[in-house]
Design an enzyme around this catalytic site. Sequence first.
Site, PDB file in Angstrom:
ATOM      1  N   HIS A  59       0.796  -1.230   0.000  1.00 32.29           N
ATOM      2  CA  HIS A  59       0.000   0.000   0.000  1.00 32.29           C
ATOM      3  C   HIS A  59       0.833   1.288   0.000  1.00 32.29           C
ATOM      4  O   HIS A  59       0.521   2.249   0.709  1.00 32.29           O
ATOM      5  CB  HIS A  59      -0.971  -0.010   1.184  1.00 32.29           C
ATOM      6  CG  HIS A  59      -2.064  -1.038   1.050  1.00 32.29           C
ATOM      7  ND1 HIS A  59      -2.563  -1.461  -0.164  1.00 32.29           N
ATOM      8  CD2 HIS A  59      -2.757  -1.741   1.997  1.00 32.29           C
ATOM      9  CE1 HIS A  59      -3.510  -2.370   0.048  1.00 32.29           C
ATOM     10  NE2 HIS A  59      -3.638  -2.571   1.321  1.00 32.29           N
ATOM     11  N   HIS A  66      -9.839   1.863   0.109  1.00 30.87           N
ATOM     12  CA  HIS A  66      -9.772   0.666   0.946  1.00 30.87           C
ATOM     13  C   HIS A  66     -10.951   0.559   1.925  1.00 30.87           C
ATOM     14  O   HIS A  66     -10.838  -0.038   3.000  1.00 30.87           O
ATOM     15  CB  HIS A  66      -8.440   0.674   1.706  1.00 30.87           C
ATOM     16  CG  HIS A  66      -7.932  -0.676   2.080  1.00 30.87           C
ATOM     17  ND1 HIS A  66      -8.616  -1.537   2.913  1.00 30.87           N
ATOM     18  CD2 HIS A  66      -6.794  -1.330   1.723  1.00 30.87           C
ATOM     19  CE1 HIS A  66      -7.912  -2.644   3.065  1.00 30.87           C
ATOM     20  NE2 HIS A  66      -6.808  -2.547   2.349  1.00 30.87           N
ATOM     21  N   GLU A 116     -11.336  -3.740  -3.434  1.00 25.72           N
ATOM     22  CA  GLU A 116     -10.355  -2.733  -3.829  1.00 25.72           C
ATOM     23  C   GLU A 116     -10.107  -2.883  -5.328  1.00 25.72           C
ATOM     24  O   GLU A 116      -9.382  -3.775  -5.751  1.00 25.72           O
ATOM     25  CB  GLU A 116      -9.054  -2.941  -3.047  1.00 25.72           C
ATOM     26  CG  GLU A 116      -9.223  -2.901  -1.547  1.00 25.72           C
ATOM     27  CD  GLU A 116      -8.129  -3.692  -0.816  1.00 25.72           C
ATOM     28  OE1 GLU A 116      -6.947  -3.344  -0.957  1.00 25.72           O
ATOM     29  OE2 GLU A 116      -8.465  -4.655  -0.112  1.00 25.72           O
TER      30      GLU A 116
HETATM   31  C1  GLA Z   1      -5.214  -5.355   1.735  1.00 29.43           C
HETATM   32  C2  GLA Z   1      -4.365  -6.544   1.742  1.00 29.43           C
HETATM   33  C3  GLA Z   1      -4.588  -7.324   2.986  1.00 29.43           C
HETATM   34  C4  GLA Z   1      -4.366  -6.466   4.203  1.00 29.43           C
HETATM   35  C5  GLA Z   1      -5.251  -5.249   4.130  1.00 29.43           C
HETATM   36  C6  GLA Z   1      -4.986  -4.304   5.267  1.00 29.43           C
HETATM   37  O1  GLA Z   1      -6.506  -5.656   1.469  1.00 29.43           O
HETATM   38  O2  GLA Z   1      -4.524  -7.349   0.605  1.00 29.43           O
HETATM   39  O3  GLA Z   1      -3.726  -8.425   3.015  1.00 29.43           O
HETATM   40  O4  GLA Z   1      -3.030  -6.056   4.254  1.00 29.43           O
HETATM   41  O5  GLA Z   1      -5.036  -4.590   2.927  1.00 29.43           O
HETATM   42  O6  GLA Z   1      -5.063  -4.911   6.508  1.00 29.43           O
END
Ligand code: GLA
Length: 356
Positions: free
Chosen positions: A116, A186, A321
Amino acid sequence: MISPEQHPSPEPEYMNAFSDTIDGKKVELFLLRNDNGMEVALSNYGAAIVSIRVPDKNGKIEDVTLSYDNLSDLRAGKSYFGCIVGRFANRIGGAQFTLDGVTYNVPKNDGNNALHGGVNSIDKQVWKARKMNDAIRFTIDIPDGENGYPGTMKVTVVYSLKADNSLVIDYTATTDQPTVVNLTNHVYFNLSGDPSRTILNHEVAIRSSQFTPVDSTLIPTGELKAVKGTPFDFSASKPIGRDINMDDQQLVFGKGYDHNFVLDKRNPSEAAVVVVEPVSGRKMEVFTTQPGVQFYTGNFLNGTEKGRGVSYAYRTGFCLETQQFPDAPNKSQFPSPVLRPGEKWVGQTIYRFSIQ
Ligand code: GLA
């Protein structure tokens, strides 16, 4: 303590709980409302969705997101609730990629991988905000070299609320040097309106014939695998909980669903994902121009994030997402995430709410 039913409505007290000045920059809450009683609260901290309040089949208006009660919890949050993630959302294997012959190292903030966009990335920064008619426009400049990524990237995210209960998110990005881009929101949903319940009864259909299987650290192997005959087949709607605990190596790696689904080619007016929560009757359709969607079932939620009088527990929220594929900078067979000077990266995702 605030019960889920009493989730703070945008009264002055609630607005104040999200107002502050950080590093000399004003942070406030912005509201979008339509005539159906739908209401979306947004913060220019992380360009985040703070809440989405929509009616159920009886007209009861409740928040359908996992949300915080105040700005300090939003700032401290570790689960990316509602915020925009980038400049490269999701994972980059080994926290390294090569672009035009130059190798870039980015922070390892998820084991050996990058997640991220790095540490204190745009999800933890104050964006500029401008109110428009039925929309709020957030902008931020990501400096060249921040979190190790090349190029000054100018990012714009516009949230608009429409009369048909669509929340439209328009993204654009430009750069002054070749770089990689993957921008998404997200937000975690629990359409029941009661975040103390798990999301396992939500019925999900995804227009996807293939997904990108991962290794044990959630980096795609590079294969596009048919969903048919696997727990990843959502071509016909099924409850999230139906297959989530099956004895399947991919589900073990993800601790549930935490995978990128390759979206099938379809008419832009056709939803990529449809979710229905049968008790409340709430339905959410997701439309997107992006090639993939990370379906994440809140497998890392463990009660440490709190809001609305609830400690958000395991699998009480899910994310959709919309995105470029994870680790695309290292996988030439995936759609290219490269953005070059003179190009404009454009993406649109719509979350549309109705009753079924
Ligand atoms: C994304 C990732 C997950 C996790 C979340 C945050 O969706 O794919 O594995 O890291 O973010 O907790």
